[in-house]
Scaffold this motif. Structure first.
Motif, PDB file in Angstrom:
ATOM      1  N   PRO A 105     -17.380  16.086  31.116  1.00 25.17           N
ATOM      2  CA  PRO A 105     -17.491  15.587  32.488  1.00 25.17           C
ATOM      3  C   PRO A 105     -18.583  14.534  32.632  1.00 25.17           C
ATOM      4  CG  PRO A 105     -18.453  17.764  32.316  1.00 25.17           C
ATOM      5  CD  PRO A 105     -17.831  17.458  30.991  1.00 25.17           C
ATOM      6  N   LYS A 106     -18.395  13.705  33.620  1.00 24.35           N
ATOM      7  CA  LYS A 106     -19.434  12.790  34.078  1.00 24.35           C
ATOM      8  C   LYS A 106     -20.105  13.516  35.231  1.00 24.35           C
ATOM      9  CE  LYS A 106     -16.449   9.060  32.732  1.00 24.35           C
ATOM     10  NZ  LYS A 106     -15.387   8.190  33.157  1.00 24.35           N
ATOM     11  N   TYR A 107     -21.215  13.021  35.701  1.00 22.46           N
ATOM     12  CA  TYR A 107     -21.924  13.690  36.789  1.00 22.46           C
ATOM     13  C   TYR A 107     -22.319  12.689  37.859  1.00 22.46           C
ATOM     14  CZ  TYR A 107     -22.188  17.640  33.662  1.00 22.46           C
ATOM     15  OH  TYR A 107     -21.849  18.677  32.836  1.00 22.46           O
ATOM     16  N   VAL A 108     -22.195  13.124  39.097  1.00 24.85           N
ATOM     17  CA  VAL A 108     -22.738  12.380  40.225  1.00 24.85           C
ATOM     18  C   VAL A 108     -23.735  13.300  40.921  1.00 24.85           C
ATOM     19  CG1 VAL A 108     -20.758  10.843  40.558  1.00 24.85           C
ATOM     20  CG2 VAL A 108     -20.814  13.043  41.736  1.00 24.85           C
ATOM     21  N   VAL A 109     -24.685  12.704  41.600  1.00 22.58           N
ATOM     22  CA  VAL A 109     -25.701  13.479  42.303  1.00 22.58           C
ATOM     23  C   VAL A 109     -25.228  13.716  43.726  1.00 22.58           C
ATOM     24  CG1 VAL A 109     -28.109  13.511  43.063  1.00 22.58           C
ATOM     25  CG2 VAL A 109     -27.510  12.475  40.869  1.00 22.58           C
ATOM     26  N   ARG A 110     -25.300  14.972  44.157  1.00 21.96           N
ATOM     27  CA  ARG A 110     -24.890  15.365  45.501  1.00 21.96           C
ATOM     28  C   ARG A 110     -25.946  16.278  46.109  1.00 21.96           C
ATOM     29  NH1 ARG A 110     -22.446  11.523  45.451  1.00 21.96           N
ATOM     30  NH2 ARG A 110     -20.221  11.215  45.387  1.00 21.96           N
ATOM     31  N   THR A 111     -26.002  16.271  47.424  1.00 17.59           N
ATOM     32  CA  THR A 111     -26.908  17.154  48.167  1.00 17.59           C
ATOM     33  C   THR A 111     -26.096  18.295  48.776  1.00 17.59           C
ATOM     34  OG1 THR A 111     -26.613  15.956  50.242  1.00 17.59           O
ATOM     35  CG2 THR A 111     -28.381  15.182  48.772  1.00 17.59           C
ATOM     36  N   ALA A 112     -26.792  19.256  49.348  1.00 20.60           N
ATOM     37  CA  ALA A 112     -26.105  20.354  50.036  1.00 20.60           C
ATOM     38  C   ALA A 112     -25.240  19.811  51.174  1.00 20.60           C
ATOM     39  CB  ALA A 112     -27.126  21.365  50.561  1.00 20.60           C
ATOM     40  N   LYS A 113     -25.725  18.793  51.878  1.00 21.14           N
ATOM     41  CA  LYS A 113     -24.926  18.178  52.955  1.00 21.14           C
ATOM     42  C   LYS A 113     -23.642  17.563  52.401  1.00 21.14           C
ATOM     43  CE  LYS A 113     -28.043  16.971  56.674  1.00 21.14           C
ATOM     44  NZ  LYS A 113     -28.552  15.902  57.522  1.00 21.14           N
ATOM     45  N   ASP A 114     -23.752  16.907  51.235  1.00 21.36           N
ATOM     46  CA  ASP A 114     -22.565  16.323  50.607  1.00 21.36           C
ATOM     47  C   ASP A 114     -21.543  17.405  50.269  1.00 21.36           C
ATOM     48  OD1 ASP A 114     -23.735  13.751  50.633  1.00 21.36           O
ATOM     49  OD2 ASP A 114     -24.619  14.051  48.650  1.00 21.36           O
ATOM     50  N   TYR A 115     -22.028  18.522  49.729  1.00 20.12           N
ATOM     51  CA  TYR A 115     -21.124  19.626  49.405  1.00 20.12           C
ATOM     52  C   TYR A 115     -20.508  20.213  50.664  1.00 20.12           C
ATOM     53  CZ  TYR A 115     -21.931  19.901  44.394  1.00 20.12           C
ATOM     54  OH  TYR A 115     -21.951  19.644  43.049  1.00 20.12           O
ATOM     55  N   ASP A 116     -21.251  20.262  51.751  1.00 16.63           N
ATOM     56  CA  ASP A 116     -20.705  20.754  53.016  1.00 16.63           C
ATOM     57  C   ASP A 116     -19.515  19.903  53.444  1.00 16.63           C
ATOM     58  OD1 ASP A 116     -20.622  22.442  55.327  1.00 16.63           O
ATOM     59  OD2 ASP A 116     -21.644  20.859  56.469  1.00 16.63           O
ATOM     60  N   VAL A 117     -19.647  18.592  53.294  1.00 12.03           N
ATOM     61  CA  VAL A 117     -18.542  17.684  53.632  1.00 12.03           C
ATOM     62  C   VAL A 117     -17.346  17.957  52.719  1.00 12.03           C
ATOM     63  CG1 VAL A 117     -17.820  15.258  53.631  1.00 12.03           C
ATOM     64  CG2 VAL A 117     -20.034  15.900  54.598  1.00 12.03           C
ATOM     65  N   LEU A 118     -17.609  18.136  51.414  1.00 13.41           N
ATOM     66  CA  LEU A 118     -16.521  18.396  50.470  1.00 13.41           C
ATOM     67  C   LEU A 118     -15.803  19.709  50.786  1.00 13.41           C
ATOM     68  CD1 LEU A 118     -18.226  17.369  47.102  1.00 13.41           C
ATOM     69  CD2 LEU A 118     -16.341  16.181  48.236  1.00 13.41           C
ATOM     70  N   VAL A 119     -16.560  20.762  51.044  1.00 18.10           N
ATOM     71  CA  VAL A 119     -15.965  22.076  51.329  1.00 18.10           C
ATOM     72  C   VAL A 119     -15.192  22.039  52.646  1.00 18.10           C
ATOM     73  CG1 VAL A 119     -16.506  24.493  51.876  1.00 18.10           C
ATOM     74  CG2 VAL A 119     -17.630  23.376  49.951  1.00 18.10           C
ATOM     75  N   SER A 120     -15.663  21.246  53.602  1.00 14.44           N
ATOM     76  CA  SER A 120     -15.022  21.177  54.921  1.00 14.44           C
ATOM     77  C   SER A 120     -13.794  20.269  54.950  1.00 14.44           C
ATOM     78  CB  SER A 120     -16.032  20.677  55.962  1.00 14.44           C
ATOM     79  OG  SER A 120     -17.127  21.550  56.034  1.00 14.44           O
TER      80      SER A 120
END
Length: 139
Positions: A105-120
């Motif tokens: 895998p490659k990696y990108v940096v995400r924050t908890a807010k970014d993950y909230d958007v992804l999960v939502s």
């Protein structure tokens, strides 16, 4: 790409405060430790394993014309049927988990807010995030 953006040095992702809180939680969960986890997550930058078809040299940012829809995030399925986004506190933790044979895998940096958007997101299958899967397993 602007010349000043061509060779941007990317800082490694490290989360010592979050790692300390995770260690404390492993010794026993308390409401105070749960609050500390939430606060540490608000400040953390996490590595998200993914794949994308854009060539990026080490220490460079993604091109400006890159669209977030081009990123394919890896997901994990749990034994109880849940689907989660994996997130890592640093590159060393990410290397402790295999994503499968021949998967790099490659990696990108995400924050908890970014993950909230992804999960939502409406077309998303994941119900949450697991931090340092296979090692810490903080869901």
């Amino acid at each position: 790409m602007k010349p000043e953006e061509k060779n941007v040095k990317m800082e490694p992702v490290h989360n010592p405060e979050l790692e300390k809180v995770i260690t404390d939680l492993k010794e026993g969960a308390t409401p105070e430790k749960q609050v500390a986890l939430i606060e540490a997550l608000k400040k953390a930058s996490l590595l998200a394993p993914c794949d994308f078809d854009v060539k990026v040299e080490p220490d460079q940012k993604l091109p400006q014309d890159f669209k977030p829809q081009q990123i394919k995030f890896y997901l994990l399925n749990t034994n109880d049927g849940k689907t989660l986004f994996p997130a890592f506190t640093d590159i060393e933790m990410s290397q402790k988990m295999s994503m499968g044979p021949n998967v790099k895998p490659k990696y990108v940096v995400r924050t908890a807010k970014d993950y909230d958007v992804l999960v939502s997101a409406k077309d998303n299958k994941a119900v949450g995030v697991v931090i340092n899967p296979g090692v810490d397993n903080i869901v």
